[in-house]
Structures are given as structure tokens and as C-alpha cells.
Design an enzyme around this catalytic site. Structure first.
Site, PDB file in Angstrom:
ATOM      1  N   GLN A 144       0.814  -1.219   0.000  1.00 39.65           N
ATOM      2  CA  GLN A 144       0.000   0.000   0.000  1.00 39.65           C
ATOM      3  C   GLN A 144       0.848   1.270   0.000  1.00 39.65           C
ATOM      4  O   GLN A 144       0.294   2.367  -0.034  1.00 39.65           O
ATOM      5  CB  GLN A 144      -0.936   0.016   1.221  1.00 39.65           C
ATOM      6  CG  GLN A 144      -1.995  -1.045   1.194  1.00 39.65           C
ATOM      7  CD  GLN A 144      -2.984  -0.875   0.038  1.00 39.65           C
ATOM      8  OE1 GLN A 144      -3.189   0.218  -0.462  1.00 39.65           O
ATOM      9  NE2 GLN A 144      -3.577  -1.974  -0.393  1.00 39.65           N
ATOM     10  N   LYS A 180      -0.927  -2.499  -7.642  1.00 35.91           N
ATOM     11  CA  LYS A 180      -1.354  -1.413  -6.755  1.00 35.91           C
ATOM     12  C   LYS A 180      -0.662  -0.114  -7.143  1.00 35.91           C
ATOM     13  O   LYS A 180      -0.767   0.893  -6.454  1.00 35.91           O
ATOM     14  CB  LYS A 180      -1.007  -1.737  -5.302  1.00 35.91           C
ATOM     15  CG  LYS A 180      -1.465  -3.116  -4.857  1.00 35.91           C
ATOM     16  CD  LYS A 180      -2.428  -3.067  -3.734  1.00 35.91           C
ATOM     17  CE  LYS A 180      -2.639  -4.461  -3.175  1.00 35.91           C
ATOM     18  NZ  LYS A 180      -4.032  -4.725  -2.874  1.00 35.91           N
TER      19      LYS A 180
HETATM   20  N1  PMP Z   1      -0.327  -6.453   1.921  1.00 30.11           N
HETATM   21  C1  PMP Z   1      -1.149  -5.419   1.840  1.00 30.11           C
HETATM   22  C2  PMP Z   1      -1.014  -4.294   2.830  1.00 30.11           C
HETATM   23  C3  PMP Z   1      -2.125  -5.379   0.834  1.00 30.11           C
HETATM   24  O1  PMP Z   1      -2.964  -4.347   0.752  1.00 30.11           O
HETATM   25  C4  PMP Z   1      -2.225  -6.450  -0.083  1.00 30.11           C
HETATM   26  C5  PMP Z   1      -3.280  -6.464  -1.176  1.00 30.11           C
HETATM   27  N2  PMP Z   1      -4.548  -6.089  -0.749  1.00 30.11           N
HETATM   28  C6  PMP Z   1      -1.316  -7.499   0.036  1.00 30.11           C
HETATM   29  C7  PMP Z   1      -0.387  -7.463   1.044  1.00 30.11           C
HETATM   30  C8  PMP Z   1      -1.335  -8.651  -0.916  1.00 30.11           C
HETATM   31  O2  PMP Z   1      -0.987  -8.217  -2.190  1.00 30.11           O
HETATM   32  P1  PMP Z   1      -1.182  -9.167  -3.460  1.00 30.11           P
HETATM   33  O3  PMP Z   1      -2.593  -9.661  -3.385  1.00 30.11           O
HETATM   34  O4  PMP Z   1      -0.941  -8.260  -4.616  1.00 30.11           O
HETATM   35  O5  PMP Z   1      -0.195 -10.259  -3.342  1.00 30.11           O
END
Ligand code: PMP
Length: 415
Positions: free
Chosen positions: A211, A234
Site C-alpha cells: 500500500q 497497486k
Molecule cells: N499487503 C497489503 C497491505 C495489501 O494491501 C495487499 C493487497 N490487498 C497485500 C499485502 C497482498 O498483495 P497481493 O494480493 O498483490 O499479493
């Protein structure tokens, strides 16, 4: 009604919006307002075109071919590695490992580093703000090695309790894994301080930057982070791609995560020797096209300037927070001192799913639920929240639409 044609903090929002085709559509008969950016944000034409260009012009497998397409493909893939290195100020490009995303990056460290360096009785400290992907991989390896997972408590305003963290640290602490910014509440954590404290106790630190990557300046050397994980999707990039940064000396000591092609030097039935980093951790054919397109996303952020993006998003956050606070029965969850552009809230007597569904009927996309942070929801004795999160292409006019829609929906439930 606020001004739509803003030129905010030296960035021209209308010119930016023109680069995002997906934003210009109607949803349920209403213009789309996309406020689910913390889940994934939208992709500019430059990213979409880079993906298309790769498949139309350059596609070939990387690192092994000597023909022209293989060379072009390899160069583009490795150029993204260099772009990520610069983006997070890593010392060397070899310290950047491509993964599927933050989740896989954390699993890589938990499995590989954890299997080699954790022993019975050791402790891993996470925080009460973590996404499940920065909790469960540690629980899995802790179970296997007889280690323990402890959590830094969260204060009422959504900040971490740093004195409590200090009390948790001990000779047993081997790893501290916390996020740079919380996906549920937006809290920006004092990661530099956390890293310093963890190092003083002799522990390694992994920062989950999922984030933070599109909002905050990341400098892994200034932070002195041992590991840093992020996801391209993201940060205006494609899904299915992310990176793990690790300090060279740590990555070199870690065993491979997966076995297969590319990660070896030589294979025989008498034994196999492994490739150098980063390839030791990149078994099999990677997601080449999306890695290539990821560079266009990094270029997009760099061209706008992170400070400009952050300033615009901060303006949106404070504008939305102020308007939300005026709504009766609405409670904001998480008012940390420093936040990325995420605002979570509940509305008295109305379930967040009902609110989210009705907001969608009005063309407004918000997130509802526990946001993969169930321990955090338990901490606040709630099942979930409604979460609005903003990216650089969002406007104050969209916030006006969102607030008006929200007031309308609340009226339906509480006439
Ligand atoms: N950590 C945080 C703080 C997140 O917001 C997210 C995604 N919502 C993740 C980890 C996991 O990321 P990803 O699904 O892209 O592997």
C-alpha cells in the site's frame, strides 16, 4: 460542488484521467466513480500499450535464446528490474526478484529464510494491522519450526503501539514483518524506527510495501530494510507481478524457494548447483509481458512525481474525511496521524455489504468487508468496514458524488 477541471499541485487531473479508458464508462446507468484503488488501481494507456506491444512485437522466452526477439524480450524484462531498483533505491538490480506479487514475496522469505534461519522457540513479530498475507505465511513456517508469532497492538486511532513493540522485542525475536501502510485504515507506520528497533534486538525486518508503493517515497537503503515486498497492480501496473527486494548477503545465504529451469547453474543426478541471485529465486518462465509493462507503470508514477501524487491524494483524503464526519451515525475507523489515501468507516445500524451494494447501484465502487485483515477487525470489535481509497485520477467532484450517493442510501435505511 467542487471544481472538476483541477490542475492540482502541478498535475493536470483531466489530462491524467484521459489516459485511463476504464474510467470513462457508465455503471448501472451512472458515471463510474472508482474508489477501490487500495484493492487494485486502474491502468493507464501506456501500460496497456506496453503489454500489447510486447505480444505484437517482441514476445519470446527470456535469458536463453540468442535470436533477436529473445534478446529484445530479455532486455525489456531486465530494464524493468533496473527501473524497480531505481524506484526503491536498491543498491543493485540483482537484489530485485520478480514474483507474482506481495503475497508470493512474503511467502518466499517465510519459506526460504524461515526454513534456514528459524529454530524452536524463536519469535516472529507482525502487527495487528497486517494483511493476512503478512500473517499466514509466518504462521505456517512458525508451526513447522516450533517458533511463535506475536503481534504489535494497534491503538484506538489506528497507530501501532510502539512502546508495546519495544516490550515484545527480545533475544528470541528473529523477524519483524510489518506493513509500510495499512490497506484497511491507511495508517503509515514509522518503519524506519521499527527497523532500527528490530535491528538493535538482532532481528531481520520485512516491510510489506503493497500500500506504500504508489503513494510514498521508498528508499530501502535509507530505511535499512532487509526485505521489501510490493505488487505492480497497486501502482498502476499489471496484476500477477510484484517484487521482493532483499539485501544481497541475505539472499545469497537463503536456499532456493522453488526448483526448476533458470534457477540452476548445472543439474546432474549427482547434485545440482544453483544460479546466482536473482535467478536462483526465479524458477520457470516468468510473467514476461506483465513485467515488461510494469516498467510503463513505474515511468507513469515517476513522470507525475510521487510528491505531486501524494499531495493530490492527501487533499482528496482530507476533503472526503471532513464530508464523511458530517454524516450522522457514521464512524471513521482509523484516524492515524499519518495516512495514505484510504478512509474506512461504519454506519450505525446498516451492514457494510448492504451499503456497498447500494453504492454500486449508484455507480460508486467501494470496498466492503474485512479487507483481509480479520485480526484488525476483531481489534475494533467489528465485522468489516466500507473503504474508499483514492488514486491520482480521482477528483473532489467524484467525492461529492460519493457523499451524495451515501447520504441517499443511508436515507433508504433510516428514512
Ligand atoms: N499487503 C497489503 C497491505 C495489501 O494491501 C495487499 C493487497 N490487498 C497485500 C499485502 C497482498 O498483495 P497481493 O494480493 O498483490 O499479493
Amino acid at each position: 460542488m467542487s471544481d472538476t477541471s483541477v490542475v492540482s499541485n502541478s498535475i493536470d487531473i483531466e489530462a491524467i484521467r484521459a489516459q485511463f479508458p476504464i474510467l470513462h464508462q457508465q455503471v448501472n446507468g451512472k458515471p463510474l466513480v472508482y474508489f477501490d484503488n487500495a484493492a487494485t488501481n486502474q491502468k493507464p494507456l501506456s501500460v496497456i500499450n506496453a503489454l500489447k506491444h510486447h505480444y505484437e512485437a517482441d514476445n519470446a522466452n527470456i535469458h536463453r535464446g540468442i535470436h533477436t526477439l529473445a534478446e529484445r524480450s530479455t532486455t525489456a524484462f531486465e530494464d524493468t528490474r533496473k527501473a524497480v531498483q531505481a524506484f526503491i533505491n536498491a543498491n543493485e538490480a540483482e537484489e530485485i526478484i520478480f514474483t507474482k506479487g506481495t503475497t508470493e514475496s512474503i511467502n518466499l522469505v517465510a519459506s526460504s529464510w524461515g526454513r534456514k534461519f528459524l529454530n524452536e522457540g524463536d519469535e516472529i513479530i507482525v502487527s495487528g494491522l497486517e494483511h493476512h498475507s503478512n500473517i499466514v505465511p509466518w504462521q505456517l513456517i512458525a508451526e513447522e519450526k516450533g517458533a511463535k508469532v506475536k503481534a504489535i497492538p494497534v491503538l484506538e486511532n489506528g497507530d501501532l503501539d510502539i512502546p508495546a513493540f519495544s516490550n515484545l522485542l527480545s533475544d528470541q525475536t528473529k523477524m519483524v514483518a510489518v506493513n509500510h501502510a495499512s490497506n484497511s485504515l491507511g495508517t503509515i507506520n514509522p518503519v524506519r524506527e521499527i527497523i532500527e528497533m528490530a535491528h538493535a534486538a538482532g532481528a531481520k525486518v520485512l516491510i510489506d510495501g503493497a500500500q506504500a508503493s504508489s503513494h510514498l517515497i521508498i528508499d530501502v537503503q535509507a530505511l535499512n530494510a532487509d526485505f521489501y515486498a510490493l505488487s505492480a497492480h497497486k501502482m498502476y501496473g499489471p496484476t500477477g507481478v510484484g517484487i521482493l527486494y532483499g539485501k544481497r548477503d541475505l539472499l545469497e545465504k537463503m536456499p532456493p524457494y522453488q526448483g526448476g529451469g533458470e534457477m540452476i547453474k548445472e543439474v546432474s543426478f549427482d547434485g545440482t548447483s544453483f544460479n546466482d541471485i536473482p535467478y536462483k529465486f526465479e524458477a520457470g518462465t516468468p510473467n514476461i509481458a506483465d513485467v515488461v509493462a510494469f516498467k510503463a507503470a513505474i515511468d507513469f508514477i515517476n513522470e507525475l512525481g510521487k510528491e505531486n501524487i501524494a499531495a493530490h491524494e492527501a487533499e482528496l483524503l482530507s476533503y472526503a474525511t471532513k464530508a464523511l464526519k458530517e454524516i450522522e451515525g457514521l464512524k471513521i475507523v482509523g484516524e492515524a496521524q499519518e495516512k495514505v489515501s484510504v478512509v474506512s468507516f461504519t454506519v450505525e445500524d446498516i451492514h457494510h455489504f448492504d451499503l456497498g451494494m447500494w453504492m454500486d447501484a449508484k455507480g460508486v465502487a467501494v470496498r466492503t468487508g474485512h479487507h483481509c485483515t480479520q485480526p484488525l477487525m476483531d481489534r475494533f470489535c467489528i465485522e468489516g468496514t466500507i473503504r474508499a481509497s483514492f488514486s491520482v485520477y480521482n477528483t473532489k467532484a467524484e467525492i461529492d458524488t460519493f457523499i451524495a450517493a451515501l447520504k441517499d442510501v443511508i436515507k433508504k435505511f433510516k428514512p
